[in-house]
Design an enzyme around this catalytic site. Structure first.
Site, PDB file in Angstrom:
ATOM      1  CG  ASN A 165       9.784   0.078  -2.992  1.00  0.00           C
ATOM      2  OD1 ASN A 165       9.973  -0.605  -3.998  1.00  0.00           O
ATOM      3  ND2 ASN A 165       9.544  -0.460  -1.801  1.00  0.00           N
TER       4      ASN A 165
ATOM      5  CE  LYS B 183       5.934  -0.826  -1.397  1.00  0.00           C
ATOM      6  NZ  LYS B 183       5.015  -0.851  -0.260  1.00  0.00           N
TER       7      LYS B 183
ATOM      8  CG  HIS C 148      10.479  -2.729   1.794  1.00  0.00           C
ATOM      9  ND1 HIS C 148       9.255  -3.327   2.014  1.00  0.00           N
ATOM     10  CD2 HIS C 148      10.225  -1.427   1.501  1.00  0.00           C
ATOM     11  CE1 HIS C 148       8.307  -2.404   1.845  1.00  0.00           C
ATOM     12  NE2 HIS C 148       8.862  -1.259   1.537  1.00  0.00           N
TER      13      HIS C 148
ATOM     14  CD  GLU D  71       5.901  -4.254   0.679  1.00  0.00           C
ATOM     15  OE1 GLU D  71       6.499  -4.262  -0.406  1.00  0.00           O
ATOM     16  OE2 GLU D  71       5.145  -3.327   1.029  1.00  0.00           O
TER      17      GLU D  71
ATOM     18  CD  GLU E 148       9.267   2.276   3.748  1.00  0.00           C
ATOM     19  OE1 GLU E 148       8.710   3.044   2.944  1.00  0.00           O
ATOM     20  OE2 GLU E 148       9.509   1.089   3.479  1.00  0.00           O
TER      21      GLU E 148
ATOM     22  N   GLY F 207       1.042   1.194   2.829  1.00  0.00           N
ATOM     23  CA  GLY F 207      -0.068   0.770   1.981  1.00  0.00           C
ATOM     24  C   GLY F 207      -1.419   0.782   2.671  1.00  0.00           C
TER      25      GLY F 207
ATOM     26  CB  SER G 231       0.135   5.940   3.926  1.00  0.00           C
ATOM     27  OG  SER G 231      -0.295   4.585   3.893  1.00  0.00           O
TER      28      SER G 231
HETATM   29  P1  13P Z   1       3.225   3.077   0.450  1.00  0.00           P
HETATM   30  O1  13P Z   1       3.742   4.446   0.078  1.00  0.00           O
HETATM   31  O2  13P Z   1       2.447   2.427  -0.653  1.00  0.00           O
HETATM   32  O3  13P Z   1       2.566   3.075   1.783  1.00  0.00           O
HETATM   33  O4  13P Z   1       4.533   2.150   0.595  1.00  0.00           O
HETATM   34  C1  13P Z   1       5.580   2.589   1.387  1.00  0.00           C
HETATM   35  C2  13P Z   1       6.742   1.691   1.134  1.00  0.00           C
HETATM   36  O5  13P Z   1       6.739   0.544   1.530  1.00  0.00           O
HETATM   37  C3  13P Z   1       7.878   2.226   0.373  1.00  0.00           C
HETATM   38  O6  13P Z   1       8.983   1.392   0.474  1.00  0.00           O
END
Ligand code: 13P
Length: 249
Positions: free
Chosen positions: A9, A11, A96, A98, A168, A174, A213
């Site tokens: 992903n 983003k 997601h 976010e 997740e 992150g 992560s």
């Molecule tokens: P990170 O791998 O940067 O922690 O992000 C995970 C994520 O949100 C994937 O959709």
């Protein structure tokens, strides 16, 4: 057990030019490997160029990070599922954290988006996960199962059997803090049980990915844990060589 799924992903990273350059490097370092499934989720503006860059590698899939549930109309700034499919997407990320945190996507909005993705012929990858305060008050499974059950509430059993789920934990995204494999397994097991109540033995075929992560150092250990069928990776997927190391985990 089917092949492990490795989903990147990106983003809000990698516009069309960067996508082309990234995929050139990735393809040079990653010869076809039929033992795993790789999916890239670029930003919507980069979907078409990603599809073009991967035209000779049909085993690698492209997905859209978000869709709106209407097919067309006066919805400025949105991308519909049929349009994403037209641009080359085969999969749609839905719900997601976010999207939930910054854009107000509720469980019900997520359910509409899942249904719209299926209707357009996209495979929904439904994301679920608890916040830190929810984990601390022992509400993890209740939160995740609520998100999951509402998220699939508009799908037919045959559509549920063809989806992908990504667990997740929000506190792991992150942050450099990864869930312990046994904690992820516990949540995946609860999701699998719920799937079995809905679709019976076909529940075993629905991939449940872990995200939060993940990096080249911890990927293998997470993948080896029971019920973890693949990984959904943000930050560590942004460097093509690191991403190849993860996909080879
Ligand atoms: P990170 O791998 O940067 O922690 O992000 C995970 C994520 O949100 C994937 O959709």
């Amino acid at each position: 057990m089917q092949k492990p799924v490795f989903a990147a992903n990106w983003k809000m990273h990698n516009g069309p030019q960067e996508t082309r350059a990234y995929l050139q490097r990735f393809l040079a370092a990653y010869p076809e490997d039929p033992s795993r499934t790789v999916i890239f989720f670029p930003p919507a503006v980069s979907l078409a160029i990603a599809g073009f860059a991967l035209r000779e590698r049909p085993e690698i899939l492209v997905g859209v990070q978000n869709v709106y549930w209407e097919e067309k109309g006066a919805f400025t700034g949105e991308t519909s599922a049929p349009m994403a499919r037209d641009a080359g997407a085969k999969v749609a990320l839905v719900g997601h954290s976010e999207r939930r945190q910054y854009f107000g996507d509720t469980d019900e909005v997520t359910a509409r988006k899942c249904a719209a993705a299926c209707k357009a012929g996209l495979i929904p990858m439904l994301c679920v996960g608890e916040r830190l305060d929810e984990r601390e008050r022992n509400a993890t499974q209740a939160v995740v199962l609520r998100q999951f059950k509402t998220g699939v509430s508009r799908l037919e059993p045959s559509q549920i059997a063809n989806m992908v789920i990504a667990y997740e934990p929000v506190w792991a995204i992150g942050t450099g803090r990864t869930a312990r494999p046994e904690d992820a397994t516990a949540v995946h097991t609860a999701i699998r049980r719920s799937l079995r109540e809905m679709i019976g033995p076909k529940a075993a075929e629905v991939p449940i990915l872990y995200g939060g992560s993940v990096n080249a150092e911890n990927a293998a250990e997470l993948l080896a844990a029971p019920e973890i069928d693949g990984l959904l990776v943000g930050g560590a997927s942004l460097d093509p060589e690191t991403w190849v190391r993860i996909v080879r985990a």
